[in-house]
Every structure is written in C-alpha cells, then in structure tokens.
Design a protein around this motif. Structure first.
Motif, short mmCIF file in Angstrom:
data_model
loop_
_atom_site.label_atom_id
_atom_site.label_comp_id
_atom_site.label_asym_id
_atom_site.label_seq_id
_atom_site.Cartn_x
_atom_site.Cartn_y
_atom_site.Cartn_z
N ALA A 237 0.84 -1.21 0.00
CA ALA A 237 0.00 0.00 0.00
C ALA A 237 0.87 1.26 0.00
CB ALA A 237 -0.93 0.00 1.20
N ASP A 238 1.94 1.26 0.81
CA ASP A 238 2.84 2.41 0.84
C ASP A 238 3.46 2.64 -0.54
OD1 ASP A 238 2.33 2.84 3.49
OD2 ASP A 238 4.16 1.88 4.22
N PHE A 239 3.85 1.56 -1.20
CA PHE A 239 4.47 1.64 -2.52
C PHE A 239 3.50 2.22 -3.53
CE2 PHE A 239 5.56 -0.35 -6.64
CZ PHE A 239 6.88 0.08 -6.77
N TRP A 240 2.30 1.69 -3.56
CA TRP A 240 1.31 2.16 -4.54
C TRP A 240 0.82 3.57 -4.24
CZ3 TRP A 240 -1.61 -3.10 -5.38
CH2 TRP A 240 -1.08 -3.72 -6.54
N ASN A 241 0.74 3.94 -2.95
CA ASN A 241 0.31 5.30 -2.61
C ASN A 241 1.29 6.33 -3.15
OD1 ASN A 241 -2.23 5.38 -1.24
ND2 ASN A 241 -1.27 4.29 0.48
N ARG A 242 2.58 5.99 -3.17
CA ARG A 242 3.55 6.90 -3.75
C ARG A 242 3.25 7.13 -5.23
NH1 ARG A 242 8.08 5.14 -6.30
NH2 ARG A 242 9.36 6.84 -7.10
N PHE A 402 -0.37 -7.66 -11.15
CA PHE A 402 0.26 -6.45 -10.60
C PHE A 402 0.24 -5.34 -11.65
CE2 PHE A 402 3.44 -3.59 -9.06
CZ PHE A 402 3.59 -3.83 -7.70
N LYS A 403 0.58 -5.69 -12.88
CA LYS A 403 0.60 -4.70 -13.95
C LYS A 403 -0.80 -4.18 -14.24
CE LYS A 403 1.91 -4.01 -18.78
NZ LYS A 403 2.45 -4.63 -20.01
N ALA A 404 -1.79 -5.08 -14.29
CA ALA A 404 -3.16 -4.67 -14.57
C ALA A 404 -3.69 -3.73 -13.49
CB ALA A 404 -4.06 -5.89 -14.70
N LEU A 405 -3.39 -4.04 -12.23
CA LEU A 405 -3.82 -3.18 -11.13
C LEU A 405 -3.09 -1.83 -11.18
CD1 LEU A 405 -4.00 -5.85 -8.29
CD2 LEU A 405 -5.94 -4.62 -9.30
N PHE A 411 -5.37 4.99 -13.99
CA PHE A 411 -6.61 5.63 -14.44
C PHE A 411 -7.41 6.21 -13.27
CE2 PHE A 411 -6.33 2.95 -18.38
CZ PHE A 411 -6.37 4.00 -19.29
N GLY A 412 -7.08 5.78 -12.04
CA GLY A 412 -7.85 6.23 -10.89
C GLY A 412 -9.17 5.51 -10.74
N THR A 413 -9.29 4.31 -11.33
CA THR A 413 -10.56 3.57 -11.28
C THR A 413 -10.61 2.57 -10.13
OG1 THR A 413 -9.65 1.98 -12.88
CG2 THR A 413 -10.97 3.82 -13.75
N ILE A 414 -9.57 2.54 -9.30
CA ILE A 414 -9.54 1.64 -8.16
C ILE A 414 -8.74 2.32 -7.05
CG2 ILE A 414 -7.41 0.44 -8.83
CD1 ILE A 414 -8.66 -2.17 -7.85
N THR A 415 -9.10 2.04 -5.81
CA THR A 415 -8.34 2.59 -4.69
C THR A 415 -7.15 1.69 -4.39
OG1 THR A 415 -9.56 1.36 -2.99
CG2 THR A 415 -10.47 3.50 -3.69
N VAL A 416 -6.18 2.24 -3.70
CA VAL A 416 -5.00 1.46 -3.33
C VAL A 416 -5.40 0.27 -2.46
CG1 VAL A 416 -2.90 1.48 -1.94
CG2 VAL A 416 -3.33 3.32 -3.59
N ASP A 417 -6.26 0.48 -1.49
CA ASP A 417 -6.66 -0.62 -0.60
C ASP A 417 -7.34 -1.74 -1.37
OD1 ASP A 417 -5.61 0.68 1.57
OD2 ASP A 417 -7.53 1.49 2.28
N ALA A 419 -6.92 -2.41 -4.55
CA ALA A 419 -5.90 -3.05 -5.40
C ALA A 419 -5.06 -4.02 -4.59
CB ALA A 419 -5.02 -1.98 -6.03
N VAL A 420 -4.69 -3.63 -3.38
CA VAL A 420 -3.91 -4.51 -2.52
C VAL A 420 -4.69 -5.80 -2.23
CG1 VAL A 420 -2.96 -4.77 -0.19
CG2 VAL A 420 -2.54 -2.67 -1.48
N ASP A 421 -5.96 -5.64 -1.89
CA ASP A 421 -6.79 -6.83 -1.59
C ASP A 421 -6.90 -7.74 -2.81
OD1 ASP A 421 -7.24 -6.02 1.00
OD2 ASP A 421 -9.20 -5.10 0.59
N GLN A 422 -7.03 -7.16 -3.98
CA GLN A 422 -7.15 -7.97 -5.20
C GLN A 422 -5.87 -8.74 -5.49
OE1 GLN A 422 -8.83 -6.59 -8.84
NE2 GLN A 422 -10.36 -5.29 -7.85
N LEU A 423 -4.71 -8.09 -5.31
CA LEU A 423 -3.46 -8.80 -5.58
C LEU A 423 -3.28 -9.95 -4.60
CD1 LEU A 423 -0.93 -8.80 -7.40
CD2 LEU A 423 0.26 -7.68 -5.53
#
Length: 433
Positions: A237-242, A402-405, A411-417, A419-423
């Motif tokens: 989550a920290d990585f993707w939030n950046r 990971f790439k798809a997320l 695009f801003g069509t998913i939240t970080v949280d 995306a993390v849950d999906q991965l």
C-alpha cells in the motif's frame, strides 16, 4: 505481449502437470564425460525463428567437430506453440533430451521431477570458470541445478539525451527515489515551459520489478524460497500510494496516453526522457525511435537505500536437460558447448541475449549497444546481489495482475486498498493451486 502469452501457457502447464508429484530428480552418481566411441542421438528443442534455427545448425556443426559421435536432431517452434508442445511431452514424461528453458517454468518443471540435476557436471563436463557464482545460482531449485543460463540481463534505466535537449531538462543525475520524483517534477515543468509533450517517465510503481527493488533493499523478496509471500499489505500500500501521488501531481506519463501509444511505450515513442526496464531493451528502443534519436544513455535505476544489493542478474533463457534422457553425459557436453564455447558465441552474437558466460562473450563481436550493456553491468557491480528465489509456479499471473492493477491505479478507477486486496486474493489462488 510475452507476459500474456506466458500467462496463458502457464495456466495450461499447471493443469497438465498438476497430477505429477515429486521434486527435482537425483542426478546420476559418478557423472563423467561422454564416451567418444558411443554413437549417441540427442533431441534438442528451442523457441525461435528461421534465423535462430540457422545459427543453431551452424553451432551444432561446430559441436560435432569436437563430438562427431553425437548426433543432434533439432526442432523449433514459436513461443506459444513451443510451450504447448513441452506441455504435452511433460504430461507423458517424454521431453527432449535438451531444450531451451525459461525462468517462468524452472520451478514447475524441476519440482515435478522433469529436469536433470546438472550439479554433478558443473566444473567437469560443464565448465563454470566463465560464470559468476550468483549467475550459476539463478536456476537452483533446492539443491538442484535445473538449467544453465544462456544469457543474462539486469534492471537499468534508459535515458534519451536528445529529447532532454528538446525539453530543456537535465538527465537524471542519479540518487534515491525521492530525488527521482523531484526530477520527474522538474522535467514536467521544463516540458510545459518549452511547449513539448513529454514527461520524465511513466509511473514506476506500476511494475512488480520496481517493487522488488524496494523489497530487496531491505533483504526481502516478492516470494520466499518456500513460496511464501515476502511482503505485507502495508508495504504494498505504501508503494502504490507513492504512485498515486505522482499521478495526481501530473508528473508521470498519463495512463490514457500510454494506452494511446501502445504497443510502444512512452519512451520509444519519444515522449519520455527515461524508462526503467531490462538492460537488453536498448536495440529495440533505438529501432522504434528512429532518427534523430541515435543514442541512449543506460544508468542505474534510483536506489532505495545506499549500499543495498537490490539489483541482480536475471537469466534471459536457460538450457536444461530432461531427467529421462538416456544420455546425460552427452546432454551435459552439448549444454556446455552451447553456453560456454567462444565458437557458439561467434555464431549467435547477442541473438539469445548477452551471453552469461564470459568465455562465450569472448567469441562475440560487440556492437555499440552490446558494449553499452557490458559497461553498464560492470558499473553496477557493487549493487548486484544474489538472485531472488526461483519464481513460484504461477508467478507470471501474479506479475500480470500487478501490472493490470497498476494500470487501474493509473486511471484512478480503483483505490489502493482495493488493489492490494485484489493482488493478495490472486496470490492466494496461485499459491493454493
């Protein structure tokens, strides 16, 4: 394109091999050199095209000058068809004596007892003096050596100096990820002032390789040797939030623009000053860029922690032997020639990638791009660490997810949280298979 092909092939392979049990087979005791008086026939398979096939024909002829008693029958297919054929053979335990192997499938084939352990031949039939130890260890599964690296590459960062001049910006001088983020912002400001549609780079958090760099700086990996997840949800989550911050600040190439440019990236479409990727991509970039872009710089990617051994050498392709071969010594001798001999190096050049063995590199005539790669890899020697564990079965689908997320986050069509849950849900499915 290759990732999606690998994913499809990997799913099919998992299904066909799922019923096979066991681990890498024990190698024969007292492994020795092939008997020069024994007439032997080896079946050899590789993926490629007519150009590579002609090279292998020439290399096999050179091999036969040293081993006239070993007949090698070679066949080749395109990538998709190649792995479909290996899938069928694996299910019937009837693989070719020797065949090209990809890191995506090393663990799968080895743990199902399909590959000959080459360890007893190392330093004997298969010379190792041209290899660094960390390269030799690339395809180790447990105590078994599942294949010999044919070629290697490392993660690097390409930069376009001519585009930087057009934008009126400096190239990235090196530093950590905070420095890189600031540079991306500076490039965007310069491009806006110059009226040029360009960015410093694409969002670096959209690919698993840059996440791996961050993990390796802390002595971690995406997956452990035991196949367990090597990171927490909080770290991801920290990585993707950046990356979300970079997106919101409009300092990286917008995801919509990347989709419009596909299948080219923003870099080889001359709209990005930098691209973090494998160091063997340079020739392809120059071919796509065309005039007036005649040269690129290749430098190390930003560092997470100074002194970290975050980079590593990755196998471009490997040479493996089937556990069921009736001629393991002859197979080992053939592998040795194809990965070590200067003669084979002179024939293939960099067609199979930069040779992993220094003795094979001695036989090739380096062009400017190949020399640039060698110089770059020498420059990052202090950052090179041990290779990560051999990828888990199904790693390709985790990488693709990971790439798809990352694209959805772009695009801003998913939240970080979310995306993390999906991965993590994807990983649960893969690991649980």
């Amino acid at each position: 394109m290759f990732r999606s092909r690998r994913l499809a092939a990997g799913i099919a392979l998992t299904a066909s091999l799922g019923l096979l049990a066991g681990c890498a087979s024990d190698a024969p005791e007292g492994a020795g050199t092939p008997d020069p008086d024994e007439e032997v026939t080896l079946d050899f398979a590789f993926w490629g095209n007519d150009v590579r096939a002609e090279m292998y024909d020439e290399a096999i002829a050179a091999f036969n000058e040293e081993h006239p008693n070993i007949t090698v029958n070679s066949t080749f297919l395109a990538w998709d068809e190649y792995w479909e054929k290996r899938q069928t053979e694996a299910a019937g335990r009837d693989l070719p004596d020797v065949f090209q192997m990809d890191m995506t499938y090393v663990r799968q084939y080895s743990e199902n007892g399909l590959l000959l352990d080459l360890t007893p031949y190392l330093g004997g039939v298969i010379a190792t003096d041209g290899y660094e130890q960390n390269v030799l260890d690339i395809a180790k599964v447990g105590d078994a050596t599942a294949g010999m690296p044919i070629s290697t590459n490392a993660l690097g960062m390409f930069q376009n100096p001519m585009l930087a001049d057009e934008v009126g910006a400096e190239l990235f001088p090196g530093g950590d990820w905070d420095d890189y983020d600031q540079w991306l912002s500076d490039v965007r400001d310069a491009a806006n002032e110059a009226g040029v549609q360009a960015w410093g780079g694409s969002n670096p958090t959209g690919f698993i390789q840059t996440f791996e760099l961050a993990l390796r700086s802390e002595g971690k990996s995406v997956f452990t040797e035991d196949g367990e997840v090597g990171f927490t949800k909080e770290e991801l989550a920290d990585f993707w939030n950046r990356g979300v911050t970079l997106r919101d600040d409009d300092v990286v190439t917008p995801q919509q623009r990347l989709e419009e440019l596909s299948p080219m990236s923003g870099f080889d479409a001359a709209e990005q000053l930098s691209e973090i990727t494998w160091d063997n991509f340079g020739a392809g970039y120059l071919a796509n860029l065309g005039e007036p872009y005649t040269e690129l710089e290749l430098v190390a990617p930003p560092v997470t922690d100074e002194g970290a051994k975050d980079l590593y050498m990755k196998a471009g392709m490997l040479m493996s032997a089937a556990q069921t071969t009736d001629h393991p010594e002859a197979a080992a001798a053939f592998i040795d020639f194809m990965v070590n001999s200067p003669e084979a190096g002179a024939i293939f050049g960099t067609n199979r990638g930069m040779p992993a063995s220094e003795t094979q590199r001695d036989g090739i005539e380096l062009d400017a791009i190949a020399q640039q790669i060698l110089d770059y890899e020498a420059s990052i020697a202090d950052r090179l660490g041990d290779p990560p564990p051999v990828p888990i079965v199904g790693y390709g689908s985790v990488e693709a997810k990971f790439k798809a997320l990352g694209q959805e986050l772009g695009f801003g069509t998913i939240t970080v949280d979310a995306a993390v849950d999906q991965l993590f849900a994807e990983i649960e499915v893969i690991v649980g298979q």
